[in-house]
Design a protein around this motif. Structure first.
Motif, mmCIF file in Angstrom:
data_model
loop_
_atom_site.group_PDB
_atom_site.id
_atom_site.type_symbol
_atom_site.label_atom_id
_atom_site.label_comp_id
_atom_site.label_asym_id
_atom_site.label_seq_id
_atom_site.Cartn_x
_atom_site.Cartn_y
_atom_site.Cartn_z
ATOM 1 N N ARG A 146 2.440 72.368 -58.436
ATOM 2 C CA ARG A 146 1.590 73.966 -59.077
ATOM 3 C C ARG A 146 1.737 73.333 -60.472
ATOM 4 N NH1 ARG A 146 5.175 77.338 -55.708
ATOM 5 N NH2 ARG A 146 3.608 78.062 -54.495
ATOM 6 N N ALA A 147 3.279 71.788 -60.407
ATOM 7 C CA ALA A 147 3.217 71.684 -62.212
ATOM 8 C C ALA A 147 1.609 70.709 -62.384
ATOM 9 C CB ALA A 147 3.822 71.041 -62.091
ATOM 10 N N THR A 148 1.233 69.345 -61.610
ATOM 11 C CA THR A 148 -0.116 68.554 -61.469
ATOM 12 C C THR A 148 -1.352 69.529 -61.653
ATOM 13 O OG1 THR A 148 0.130 68.934 -58.906
ATOM 14 C CG2 THR A 148 1.467 67.421 -60.265
ATOM 15 N N GLY A 149 -1.921 71.099 -60.272
ATOM 16 C CA GLY A 149 -2.340 71.730 -60.791
ATOM 17 C C GLY A 149 -2.761 72.395 -62.479
ATOM 18 N N SER A 150 -1.859 72.608 -63.264
ATOM 19 C CA SER A 150 -2.210 72.927 -64.296
ATOM 20 C C SER A 150 -2.347 72.142 -64.982
ATOM 21 C CB SER A 150 -0.231 74.059 -64.711
ATOM 22 O OG SER A 150 -0.501 75.426 -63.916
ATOM 23 N N ALA A 151 -1.882 70.944 -65.185
ATOM 24 C CA ALA A 151 -1.938 69.813 -65.558
ATOM 25 C C ALA A 151 -3.240 69.051 -65.448
ATOM 26 C CB ALA A 151 -1.695 68.501 -65.478
ATOM 27 N N TYR A 159 -5.821 71.180 -65.722
ATOM 28 C CA TYR A 159 -6.936 71.465 -66.560
ATOM 29 C C TYR A 159 -6.799 71.445 -67.476
ATOM 30 C CZ TYR A 159 -7.028 76.117 -63.311
ATOM 31 O OH TYR A 159 -7.349 76.531 -61.964
ATOM 32 N N HIS A 203 -1.615 65.367 -57.230
ATOM 33 C CA HIS A 203 -2.670 67.190 -56.793
ATOM 34 C C HIS A 203 -2.940 67.406 -55.241
ATOM 35 C CE1 HIS A 203 -2.587 71.188 -57.481
ATOM 36 N NE2 HIS A 203 -4.446 71.299 -56.976
#
Length: 132
Positions: free
Chosen positions: A32-37, A39, A85
């Motif tokens: 989830r954190a890498t998905g946000s990063a 962006y 990710h």
């Protein structure tokens, strides 16, 4: 009579203090954190593409930034986030196909996600440096 109907006060669901951290839990959070990063990193890719379309001066500024030590560090982090990710996505796709639910396999896949993401990142950067 009112005392007989009183329900004991219990939490609605288990809390983090009850759960024991596992590899799969940690990799889910990292996914989830890498998905946000990604962006923010994709926004930087769009800025780079816009600088190419805006002319040589704008591209020179973007090339200077991405070639600086901070820019290279950001690009390296973006590459790692993308690889991590992607591997997490492959892990989830495997689960969606109904495979890899055995405890040993789940743990191995979670560990491989964490181990292979920096390995792939370094390999990509080596290939990019050699081809440069």
């Amino acid at each position: 009579m009112a005392d007989a109907k009183a329900q004991p006060v219990r939490p609605l669901s288990p809390h983090l203090q009850i759960y024991r951290w596992t590899w799969t839990m940690a990799m889910s959070i990292f996914h989830r954190a890498t998905g946000s990063a990604l962006y923010a990193g994709t926004l930087l890719v769009a800025i780079w593409l816009l600088s190419m379309a805006s002319g040589p001066e704008a591209y020179d500024r973007a090339a200077w930034f991405f070639g600086s030590p901070i820019g290279l560090l950001i690009l390296f982090g973006y590459t790692w986030a993308l690889m991590h990710h992607m591997l997490g996505g492959v892990r989830h796709l495997t689960w969606d196909l109904g495979h890899g639910f055995e405890p040993g396999t789940r743990m191995m896949m979670a560990r491989l996600t964490l181990i292979l993401s920096p390995v792939l990142t370094i390999l990509i950067w080596i290939v990019a440096y050699v081809m440069r």
